[in-house]
Design a protein around this motif. Structure first.
Motif, short mmCIF file in Angstrom:
data_model
loop_
_atom_site.label_atom_id
_atom_site.label_comp_id
_atom_site.label_asym_id
_atom_site.label_seq_id
_atom_site.Cartn_x
_atom_site.Cartn_y
_atom_site.Cartn_z
N MET A 49 60.13 -54.58 -1.91
CA MET A 49 61.51 -54.08 -1.91
C MET A 49 61.61 -52.58 -1.74
SD MET A 49 63.31 -56.50 -4.69
CE MET A 49 62.00 -57.33 -5.57
N GLY A 50 60.47 -51.91 -1.72
CA GLY A 50 60.49 -50.47 -1.53
C GLY A 50 60.90 -49.67 -2.74
N CYS A 51 60.89 -50.29 -3.92
CA CYS A 51 61.25 -49.56 -5.14
C CYS A 51 60.23 -48.44 -5.37
CB CYS A 51 61.26 -50.49 -6.34
SG CYS A 51 62.52 -51.78 -6.24
N ARG A 52 60.73 -47.33 -5.87
CA ARG A 52 59.86 -46.18 -6.11
C ARG A 52 59.70 -45.95 -7.61
NH1 ARG A 52 62.18 -41.72 -2.12
NH2 ARG A 52 61.15 -40.47 -3.70
N TYR A 53 58.50 -45.54 -7.97
CA TYR A 53 58.16 -45.27 -9.37
C TYR A 53 57.37 -43.98 -9.40
CZ TYR A 53 59.32 -50.23 -9.82
OH TYR A 53 59.95 -51.44 -9.78
N ASN A 54 57.07 -43.49 -10.59
CA ASN A 54 56.31 -42.24 -10.65
C ASN A 54 54.89 -42.48 -10.10
OD1 ASN A 54 54.28 -42.63 -12.80
ND2 ASN A 54 56.02 -42.72 -14.18
N ASN A 55 54.31 -41.42 -9.61
CA ASN A 55 53.02 -41.51 -8.92
C ASN A 55 51.90 -42.06 -9.80
OD1 ASN A 55 54.06 -40.60 -6.52
ND2 ASN A 55 53.59 -38.45 -6.95
N GLU A 56 51.90 -41.71 -11.06
CA GLU A 56 50.86 -42.18 -11.97
C GLU A 56 50.91 -43.71 -12.10
OE1 GLU A 56 49.58 -41.71 -16.66
OE2 GLU A 56 50.78 -40.12 -15.72
N LEU A 57 52.11 -44.25 -12.25
CA LEU A 57 52.28 -45.69 -12.36
C LEU A 57 51.89 -46.39 -11.06
CD1 LEU A 57 53.16 -48.19 -13.92
CD2 LEU A 57 55.52 -47.67 -13.27
N LEU A 58 52.34 -45.85 -9.92
CA LEU A 58 51.99 -46.45 -8.63
C LEU A 58 50.49 -46.40 -8.38
CD1 LEU A 58 54.87 -45.33 -6.26
CD2 LEU A 58 54.38 -47.62 -7.12
N ASP A 59 49.85 -45.30 -8.76
CA ASP A 59 48.39 -45.22 -8.60
C ASP A 59 47.70 -46.31 -9.41
OD1 ASP A 59 48.66 -43.03 -6.92
OD2 ASP A 59 48.13 -41.55 -8.46
N LYS A 60 48.19 -46.53 -10.63
CA LYS A 60 47.59 -47.55 -11.50
C LYS A 60 47.74 -48.95 -10.90
CE LYS A 60 47.89 -49.59 -16.11
NZ LYS A 60 46.70 -49.24 -16.86
N VAL A 61 48.96 -49.31 -10.48
CA VAL A 61 49.16 -50.67 -9.97
C VAL A 61 48.48 -50.86 -8.61
CG1 VAL A 61 51.23 -51.14 -11.32
CG2 VAL A 61 51.46 -50.24 -9.00
N ASN A 62 48.43 -49.82 -7.80
CA ASN A 62 47.74 -49.94 -6.52
C ASN A 62 46.24 -50.10 -6.71
OD1 ASN A 62 49.98 -49.92 -4.81
ND2 ASN A 62 50.09 -47.70 -4.83
N GLU A 63 45.70 -49.45 -7.71
CA GLU A 63 44.28 -49.64 -8.04
C GLU A 63 44.04 -51.07 -8.52
OE1 GLU A 63 41.28 -48.16 -11.51
OE2 GLU A 63 42.46 -46.60 -10.52
N MET A 64 44.95 -51.58 -9.33
CA MET A 64 44.82 -52.96 -9.83
C MET A 64 44.96 -53.97 -8.69
SD MET A 64 47.12 -52.62 -13.30
CE MET A 64 46.91 -54.31 -13.85
N ALA A 65 45.70 -53.62 -7.65
CA ALA A 65 45.94 -54.53 -6.52
C ALA A 65 44.95 -54.33 -5.38
CB ALA A 65 47.36 -54.32 -6.00
N ASP A 66 43.99 -53.45 -5.58
CA ASP A 66 43.04 -53.15 -4.51
C ASP A 66 42.42 -54.44 -3.96
OD1 ASP A 66 41.54 -51.41 -2.83
OD2 ASP A 66 39.80 -51.72 -4.14
N GLY A 67 42.53 -54.63 -2.66
CA GLY A 67 41.96 -55.80 -2.01
C GLY A 67 42.94 -56.93 -1.77
N ILE A 68 44.13 -56.85 -2.35
CA ILE A 68 45.14 -57.88 -2.10
C ILE A 68 45.78 -57.57 -0.75
CG2 ILE A 68 47.33 -58.91 -2.83
CD1 ILE A 68 46.56 -58.25 -5.71
#
Length: 107
Positions: free
Chosen positions: A68-87
Motif C-alpha cells: 500500500m506504500g505506507c511510510r514508517y520511520n527508517n529504523e522500523l522499515l530497516d528492521k522489517v525489511n531485514e526480517m523479510a530478506d529473501g521474500i
C-alpha cells in the motif's frame, strides 16, 4: 523461502501453520496473505508466544509498506525489511511520494 518451501514447511508444521492462518486479515488478498504469512513463518521462532502480537504488527508494517506504500520511520522499515530478506513479491506495486509527484508536475 520459496513458495514451494513455504508449502513444505506448512505441511510439516500443520499446527503452527493453522495457528498462523487465524491471523489472516479479512481484506487481505491471496497475494498479500501469502507474502505476510511467509514473513510470519520465517520469523516466528524468534518470538516467544507472548510476543506473537509484536510479530504480527511487524508483519503488517511490512505488508502495508510493500502493498500500500505506507511510510514508517527508517529504523522500523530497516528492521522489517531485514526480517523479510529473501521474500519475493512478484509484481509489487511501485509508489511515488507526493514530493516526487510534485517535482514532476512543477517542471
Amino acid at each position: 523461502m520459496a513458495a514451494t518451501d513455504v508449502q513444505e514447511f506448512i505441511q510439516q508444521n500443520r499446527a503452527l501453520a493453522d495457528q498462523v492462518e487465524n491471523h489472516r486479515g479479512i481484506s487481505e488478498t491471496n497475494k498479500q496473505w501469502d507474502a505476510r504469512r511467509e514473513f510470519v513463518l520465517r520469523n516466528i521462532n524468534e518470538f516467544e508466544e507472548a510476543q506473537i502480537d509484536q510479530l504480527l504488527a511487524l508483519s503488517m508494517v511490512w505488508a502495508n509498506n510493500v502493498f500500500m506504500g505506507c511510510r514508517y520511520n527508517n529504523e522500523l522499515l530497516d528492521k522489517v525489511n531485514e526480517m523479510a530478506d529473501g521474500i519475493v513479491v512478484e509484481d509489487a506495486p511501485v509508489f511515488k511520494t507526493r514530493e516526487e509527484i510534485m517535482k514532476k508536475v512543477g517542471r
